[in-house]
Write an enzyme that holds these catalytic residues in place. Sequence first.
Site, PDB file in Angstrom:
ATOM      1  NE  ARG A  78      -4.157  -1.861   1.841  1.00 47.48           N
ATOM      2  CZ  ARG A  78      -4.324  -3.086   2.348  1.00 47.48           C
ATOM      3  NH1 ARG A  78      -3.460  -3.559   3.224  1.00 47.48           N
ATOM      4  NH2 ARG A  78      -5.353  -3.821   2.006  1.00 47.48           N
ATOM      5  CB  THR A 132      -9.900  -8.166  -2.811  1.00 52.58           C
ATOM      6  OG1 THR A 132     -10.450  -8.055  -1.486  1.00 52.58           O
ATOM      7  CG2 THR A 132     -11.015  -7.868  -3.789  1.00 52.58           C
ATOM      8  CG  ASP A 134     -12.389  -7.917   2.083  1.00 52.26           C
ATOM      9  OD1 ASP A 134     -12.405  -8.858   2.900  1.00 52.26           O
ATOM     10  OD2 ASP A 134     -11.727  -6.882   2.254  1.00 52.26           O
ATOM     11  CG  ASP A 136     -14.646  -5.245  -1.214  1.00 53.04           C
ATOM     12  OD1 ASP A 136     -13.814  -5.735  -2.008  1.00 53.04           O
ATOM     13  OD2 ASP A 136     -14.317  -4.504  -0.274  1.00 53.04           O
ATOM     14  NE  ARG A 178      -9.675  -3.299   7.967  1.00 49.38           N
ATOM     15  CZ  ARG A 178      -9.647  -2.598   9.093  1.00 49.38           C
ATOM     16  NH1 ARG A 178     -10.502  -1.645   9.310  1.00 49.38           N
ATOM     17  NH2 ARG A 178      -8.742  -2.838  10.006  1.00 49.38           N
TER      18      ARG A 178
HETATM   19  P1  ADP Z   1      -7.178  -2.619  -2.550  1.00 50.99           P
HETATM   20  O1  ADP Z   1      -6.635  -2.511  -3.934  1.00 50.99           O
HETATM   21  O2  ADP Z   1      -7.063  -4.015  -2.006  1.00 50.99           O
HETATM   22  O3  ADP Z   1      -8.569  -2.034  -2.436  1.00 50.99           O
HETATM   23  P2  ADP Z   1      -6.086  -0.252  -1.199  1.00 50.99           P
HETATM   24  O4  ADP Z   1      -7.409   0.412  -1.067  1.00 50.99           O
HETATM   25  O5  ADP Z   1      -5.182  -0.263  -0.028  1.00 50.99           O
HETATM   26  O6  ADP Z   1      -6.202  -1.789  -1.608  1.00 50.99           O
HETATM   27  O7  ADP Z   1      -5.351   0.427  -2.440  1.00 50.99           O
HETATM   28  C1  ADP Z   1      -4.048   0.019  -2.833  1.00 50.99           C
HETATM   29  C2  ADP Z   1      -3.217   1.197  -3.223  1.00 50.99           C
HETATM   30  O8  ADP Z   1      -3.808   1.851  -4.368  1.00 50.99           O
HETATM   31  C3  ADP Z   1      -3.123   2.304  -2.190  1.00 50.99           C
HETATM   32  O9  ADP Z   1      -2.160   2.049  -1.203  1.00 50.99           O
HETATM   33  C4  ADP Z   1      -2.722   3.503  -3.052  1.00 50.99           C
HETATM   34  O10 ADP Z   1      -1.347   3.490  -3.305  1.00 50.99           O
HETATM   35  C5  ADP Z   1      -3.464   3.244  -4.363  1.00 50.99           C
HETATM   36  N1  ADP Z   1      -4.689   4.068  -4.413  1.00 50.99           N
HETATM   37  C6  ADP Z   1      -5.852   3.873  -3.761  1.00 50.99           C
HETATM   38  N2  ADP Z   1      -6.747   4.858  -4.007  1.00 50.99           N
HETATM   39  C7  ADP Z   1      -6.116   5.731  -4.851  1.00 50.99           C
HETATM   40  C8  ADP Z   1      -6.487   6.963  -5.481  1.00 50.99           C
HETATM   41  N3  ADP Z   1      -7.685   7.521  -5.293  1.00 50.99           N
HETATM   42  N4  ADP Z   1      -5.558   7.566  -6.284  1.00 50.99           N
HETATM   43  C9  ADP Z   1      -4.348   7.032  -6.487  1.00 50.99           C
HETATM   44  N5  ADP Z   1      -3.950   5.868  -5.913  1.00 50.99           N
HETATM   45  C10 ADP Z   1      -4.797   5.214  -5.113  1.00 50.99           C
END
Ligand code: ADP
Length: 328
Positions: A78, A132, A134, A136, A178
């Site tokens: 992340r 993922t 989840d 979702d 979550r």
């Molecule tokens: P997932 O992909 O499992 O939903 P995260 O929500 O943690 O996981 O998102 C992974 C990474 O994607 C984040 O740590 C960030 O670097 C990038 N990211 C998330 N939202 C944005 C956004 N609005 N703009 C740019 N990068 C984003």
Amino acid sequence: MSTTSQIKKIGVFTSGGDAPGMNAAIRAVVRTAISSGVEVTGILQGYVGMIENKMTALQMRDMANIIQRGGTILKTGRSAEFLKPEYRKKAADNLKSHSIDGLICIGGDGSFRGAQALWAEYQIPIIGIAGTIDNDVYGCDDTIGFDTAVNTALSAIDKIRDTADSHDRIFIVEVMGRDSGYIASAVGVAGGAEEILTPENIIPVDKIVEKLKESRARGKTSSILITAEGQKPGRAYDLADSIRKKSGLDAKVCILGHQQRGGSPTANDRILASRLGHAAVLALLAGKKNLMIGSQGKILTEISLAEATTKSKTADKTLIHLARALSV
Ligand code: ADP
């Protein structure tokens, strides 16, 4: 097979929460691309590696023996930095320096938001695959990793049932999720739960206590309640306390936690990951961009990343009702 596509080299990365089956997806991406005459670079730790230039060439044989492995050989990450335009510029410069002209992103909706930003600012074509536990992400029935997580949780619940039954106990089992109750709902039905509590299905403690008392009166000696962790992991303990205080019934708690993220992917997850990874590369080479490849029923579908990240998947309450109907 060689390609007439403009794309000569692609990058693949896993991002956000890890999920079993991500390796099967990487394998499908790499092998489909190389078979099509396209080179592949693996980007390590998601957007972290993109910013820090952690990239490595991937070959056919690097994919040997990974289809059965949980986690992700590319690691995941992340990145708070990636939310800032100056770091996205750095990431785009690094991609350019490696001559990467298309990307496959395996992750959740957060990762897809990052992908959209890269497309909007630097026109780097990206195809997303939802990975993922989840489940979702809008636009696909199941995400890669969900089936494995459900089966992992289920095998733990089957064991808990044995001890619950031997001691005539109530168990509250907390599963991951979550913001969504997909794991809880599936596990609740498959595990014969008395009640399923999810962020979309909040039940007052008084009602739960009433139900447990009625069950006991009907001759039930043990009960399993499934709760999704919600925004506050450990809420199963709060529920057990409230049940104890309000009814005098002892409720034991088991929090399954991160074991649900690991382990060898199920056949379903491997097949899904293989289909999505293969289709994602073909879509990219056909000139498609800014899309997520999903699966609905047995059909592979394409929706824009914008749609996948702005629409929310509606929780299927029928499973919650089914568990309730069958736990009489
Ligand atoms: P997932 O992909 O499992 O939903 P995260 O929500 O943690 O996981 O998102 C992974 C990474 O994607 C984040 O740590 C960030 O670097 C990038 N990211 C998330 N939202 C944005 C956004 N609005 N703009 C740019 N990068 C984003």
